[in-house]
Design a protein around this motif. Sequence first.
Motif, PDB file in Angstrom:
ATOM      1  N   ALA A   1     -13.164  -0.108   8.006  1.00  0.00           N
ATOM      2  CA  ALA A   1     -12.949  -1.545   8.153  1.00  0.00           C
ATOM      3  C   ALA A   1     -11.461  -1.881   8.135  1.00  0.00           C
ATOM      4  CB  ALA A   1     -13.686  -2.288   7.040  1.00  0.00           C
ATOM      5  N   GLY A   2     -10.701  -1.212   7.260  1.00  0.00           N
ATOM      6  CA  GLY A   2      -9.261  -1.460   7.202  1.00  0.00           C
ATOM      7  C   GLY A   2      -8.552  -1.059   8.481  1.00  0.00           C
ATOM      8  N   LEU A   3      -8.930   0.104   9.045  1.00  0.00           N
ATOM      9  CA  LEU A   3      -8.296   0.551  10.284  1.00  0.00           C
ATOM     10  C   LEU A   3      -8.688  -0.364  11.442  1.00  0.00           C
ATOM     11  CD1 LEU A   3      -6.595   2.656  11.783  1.00  0.00           C
ATOM     12  CD2 LEU A   3      -8.680   3.997  12.103  1.00  0.00           C
ATOM     13  N   ARG A   4      -9.955  -0.733  11.492  1.00  0.00           N
ATOM     14  CA  ARG A   4     -10.436  -1.568  12.582  1.00  0.00           C
ATOM     15  C   ARG A   4      -9.739  -2.927  12.598  1.00  0.00           C
ATOM     16  NH1 ARG A   4     -15.196  -1.832  10.889  1.00  0.00           N
ATOM     17  NH2 ARG A   4     -15.853   0.195  11.698  1.00  0.00           N
ATOM     18  N   SER A   5      -9.530  -3.510  11.424  1.00  0.00           N
ATOM     19  CA  SER A   5      -8.938  -4.848  11.326  1.00  0.00           C
ATOM     20  C   SER A   5      -7.419  -4.830  11.289  1.00  0.00           C
ATOM     21  CB  SER A   5      -9.467  -5.555  10.078  1.00  0.00           C
ATOM     22  OG  SER A   5      -9.025  -4.893   8.896  1.00  0.00           O
ATOM     23  N   GLY A   6      -6.835  -3.631  11.093  1.00  0.00           N
ATOM     24  CA  GLY A   6      -5.386  -3.548  10.973  1.00  0.00           C
ATOM     25  C   GLY A   6      -4.875  -3.884   9.591  1.00  0.00           C
ATOM     26  N   ASP A   7      -5.745  -3.837   8.579  1.00  0.00           N
ATOM     27  CA  ASP A   7      -5.374  -4.160   7.206  1.00  0.00           C
ATOM     28  C   ASP A   7      -4.808  -2.914   6.534  1.00  0.00           C
ATOM     29  OD1 ASP A   7      -5.226  -4.858   4.516  1.00  0.00           O
ATOM     30  OD2 ASP A   7      -7.048  -6.062   4.580  1.00  0.00           O
ATOM     31  N   ARG A   8      -3.512  -2.768   6.601  1.00  0.00           N
ATOM     32  CA  ARG A   8      -2.843  -1.583   6.067  1.00  0.00           C
ATOM     33  C   ARG A   8      -3.054  -1.433   4.558  1.00  0.00           C
ATOM     34  NH1 ARG A   8       1.662   1.564   7.650  1.00  0.00           N
ATOM     35  NH2 ARG A   8       2.824   2.423   5.884  1.00  0.00           N
ATOM     36  N   LYS A   9      -2.969  -2.549   3.826  1.00  0.00           N
ATOM     37  CA  LYS A   9      -3.122  -2.509   2.375  1.00  0.00           C
ATOM     38  C   LYS A   9      -4.512  -2.018   2.001  1.00  0.00           C
ATOM     39  CE  LYS A   9      -2.804  -5.401  -1.768  1.00  0.00           C
ATOM     40  NZ  LYS A   9      -2.531  -6.776  -2.288  1.00  0.00           N
ATOM     41  N   LYS A  10      -5.520  -2.528   2.683  1.00  0.00           N
ATOM     42  CA  LYS A  10      -6.898  -2.119   2.420  1.00  0.00           C
ATOM     43  C   LYS A  10      -7.078  -0.632   2.703  1.00  0.00           C
ATOM     44  CE  LYS A  10     -11.621  -3.196   4.058  1.00  0.00           C
ATOM     45  NZ  LYS A  10     -12.181  -4.003   2.966  1.00  0.00           N
ATOM     46  N   PHE A  11      -6.492  -0.160   3.806  1.00  0.00           N
ATOM     47  CA  PHE A  11      -6.664   1.233   4.194  1.00  0.00           C
ATOM     48  C   PHE A  11      -6.002   2.170   3.188  1.00  0.00           C
ATOM     49  CE2 PHE A  11      -5.706   5.120   6.536  1.00  0.00           C
ATOM     50  CZ  PHE A  11      -6.908   5.369   7.184  1.00  0.00           C
ATOM     51  N   LEU A  12      -4.799   1.848   2.749  1.00  0.00           N
ATOM     52  CA  LEU A  12      -4.045   2.758   1.886  1.00  0.00           C
ATOM     53  C   LEU A  12      -4.451   2.667   0.422  1.00  0.00           C
ATOM     54  CD1 LEU A  12      -0.413   2.478   3.346  1.00  0.00           C
ATOM     55  CD2 LEU A  12      -2.077   4.310   3.669  1.00  0.00           C
ATOM     56  N   ALA A  13      -5.198   1.646   0.043  1.00  0.00           N
ATOM     57  CA  ALA A  13      -5.506   1.415  -1.365  1.00  0.00           C
ATOM     58  C   ALA A  13      -6.102   2.627  -2.083  1.00  0.00           C
ATOM     59  CB  ALA A  13      -6.437   0.209  -1.498  1.00  0.00           C
ATOM     60  N   PRO A  14      -7.038   3.381  -1.497  1.00  0.00           N
ATOM     61  CA  PRO A  14      -7.639   4.483  -2.244  1.00  0.00           C
ATOM     62  C   PRO A  14      -6.845   5.784  -2.228  1.00  0.00           C
ATOM     63  CG  PRO A  14      -8.759   4.239  -0.157  1.00  0.00           C
ATOM     64  CD  PRO A  14      -7.763   3.131  -0.227  1.00  0.00           C
TER      65      PRO A  14
ATOM     66  N   ASN B   1       0.963   8.348   0.591  1.00  0.00           N
ATOM     67  CA  ASN B   1       1.181   7.064   1.253  1.00  0.00           C
ATOM     68  C   ASN B   1       2.060   7.153   2.495  1.00  0.00           C
ATOM     69  OD1 ASN B   1      -0.455   5.657  -0.432  1.00  0.00           O
ATOM     70  ND2 ASN B   1       1.164   4.680  -1.634  1.00  0.00           N
ATOM     71  N   SER B   2       3.086   7.994   2.481  1.00  0.00           N
ATOM     72  CA  SER B   2       3.982   8.071   3.636  1.00  0.00           C
ATOM     73  C   SER B   2       3.258   8.642   4.850  1.00  0.00           C
ATOM     74  CB  SER B   2       5.212   8.921   3.313  1.00  0.00           C
ATOM     75  OG  SER B   2       6.021   9.088   4.468  1.00  0.00           O
ATOM     76  N   ARG B   3       2.675   9.825   4.686  1.00  0.00           N
ATOM     77  CA  ARG B   3       2.026  10.476   5.824  1.00  0.00           C
ATOM     78  C   ARG B   3       0.815   9.672   6.304  1.00  0.00           C
ATOM     79  NH1 ARG B   3       2.319  15.294   8.263  1.00  0.00           N
ATOM     80  NH2 ARG B   3       3.849  16.017   6.717  1.00  0.00           N
ATOM     81  N   VAL B   4      -0.019   9.244   5.381  1.00  0.00           N
ATOM     82  CA  VAL B   4      -1.212   8.493   5.782  1.00  0.00           C
ATOM     83  C   VAL B   4      -0.820   7.125   6.330  1.00  0.00           C
ATOM     84  CG1 VAL B   4      -3.381   7.491   4.978  1.00  0.00           C
ATOM     85  CG2 VAL B   4      -2.663   9.735   4.141  1.00  0.00           C
ATOM     86  N   GLY B   5       0.241   6.544   5.768  1.00  0.00           N
ATOM     87  CA  GLY B   5       0.723   5.276   6.306  1.00  0.00           C
ATOM     88  C   GLY B   5       1.191   5.410   7.743  1.00  0.00           C
ATOM     89  N   HIS B   6       1.873   6.514   8.041  1.00  0.00           N
ATOM     90  CA  HIS B   6       2.281   6.760   9.427  1.00  0.00           C
ATOM     91  C   HIS B   6       1.059   6.995  10.308  1.00  0.00           C
ATOM     92  CE1 HIS B   6       6.528   7.632   8.052  1.00  0.00           C
ATOM     93  NE2 HIS B   6       6.713   6.902   9.139  1.00  0.00           N
TER      94      HIS B   6
END
Length: 513
Positions: A117-130, A136-141
């Motif tokens: 859901a985070g990736l689909r909506s573009g919600d970076r905070k939601k995606f990286l939260a877990p 965070n750097s690699r997955v954030g990229h």
Amino acid sequence: MSGPADRPSRPLLVVALLGALLVGGCTTVVAGEAAKAPATAAASVPSTVSTTDDTVAVAPTSPTTSTTPATTPDQDRPQSASPTTKPLTTAPTSVSPYDLQVRHDAAFEKLLASLAAGLRSGDRKKFLAPFAPSLNSRVGHWFSNTRALGVAAVKFAPSQDYSSGATDSVSSLTRTLVLGVRTPYDDDDSMPGIVYSVGARITTRAGVDTLTITSWQPKYLGDPMNCDCTLKVVNHNNIAVVADAADGDLVYWSDSALQAADRGISWSSAQLAGTGLVVPKGQVIFLADKPFHWFLSLDGTGQQSNVTAGLVDADGDYPGTRYSDQSRIVLMLQSADGSVVPNDREGRQYATDVITHESTHQLMNRNSSLPSRNENSPPTWVAEGIAVAVETLYRDSLGDSADVDYPEPNDPKNTSSSWYTEHLTDGMPTKAQLYSSSSTDGSGYYAIAGSVFRYLEREDGYLTMMQIAALMYLKPAQTPFDFFPDPDHPGQRLPAATAKSRWKAWFVDNYEN
């Protein structure tokens, strides 16, 4: 693959014929190594849990046939004695492996739903939260690069790998996950993916499990999105070109590569009317100027040649165990001397030739029903032959405008007749011959393979050439010689030996004598 290691007559350019096969060596339409399916379905796997919030914690569950789990020390404590803030604990040590798997699956499924859901909506905070802070750097990229390429649909699917790598303890789990992302350039009914290995730490508060992802990495094949870098994407007419934003040479090449792709793909697609082939919706082309492992085995040395790589399917009962009909292309822009191919008229023609070749592999992969990919499925010379034919016929169509002091290396007229006298035999080129380290030999064998389909085009037309090529992708170990039309008996085919003899006589007359 697009051509031999050093394209002849222009030492600066390289097209290494090392091939690319995600499973089983080097060939053109490459398909990723799929996660192995278990012998039987895991009955304990619960259905996917949907969620619309950020929560990734799930209350433990167990099947109705299980016994009541033993109480934890916290549950033994009288309610009045409980602290206001309950400390974190691990899951109860007495829980059975089956119950542990079920409760972890429930937590993991909900985690995946939140990530998707985070990736689909573009919600970076939601995606990286877990994710653990160290990721965070690699997955954030990864998140930013995937969003930059475009996200049309997402499916993060566990591969149900309990027989081949999933582990569970009271405080951790590992799973194999297929990251399915449909880009705007993929067909609308597809869900192409790449297989990742995921590890998570589990903590429990008030009987609720919470997962923190501690490892997240490709399991079998390299993923360019996992570069811990920023990727630049340019696009036009359903074609996207992707390059490392920090690599000035590749960024400078991006627009030229996009234009080169547009020219070759537009021409070849226009020739397909009436063939019955399904034309891919678009193309995703990655630029490289150094050896890479993208879409290829993580083991061994990096790839130094152009690649067309089929992905795996994130849909179905056993995600990751079947090949997707969607592909990715890598254009190698490293010259023989290690420098970057110059972005001049010759270099741009090289890029057009290569992308026309590689997009033909993509076309064949899109129309393939082969259950596996190896050097006889289809035969390597067949796979390379049709791509060479389209590549060289496109160059022929340009006429004088293609005269850029860079002869098309895979055109049979550009290899010496003496080489053919020495190397043309009754057998068709082998995989080792096609991917020879010698640029002269590689070009010659590519030209021989391509000439079979060029002969078909000459005798029966482009439509028939492509239809016969498509038949090679319906079942393994076929040869086009079995399908040559009989010119004297419409609707019938020549005997394979006669077809091969006629092709070879034509080839000798035109290129060896």
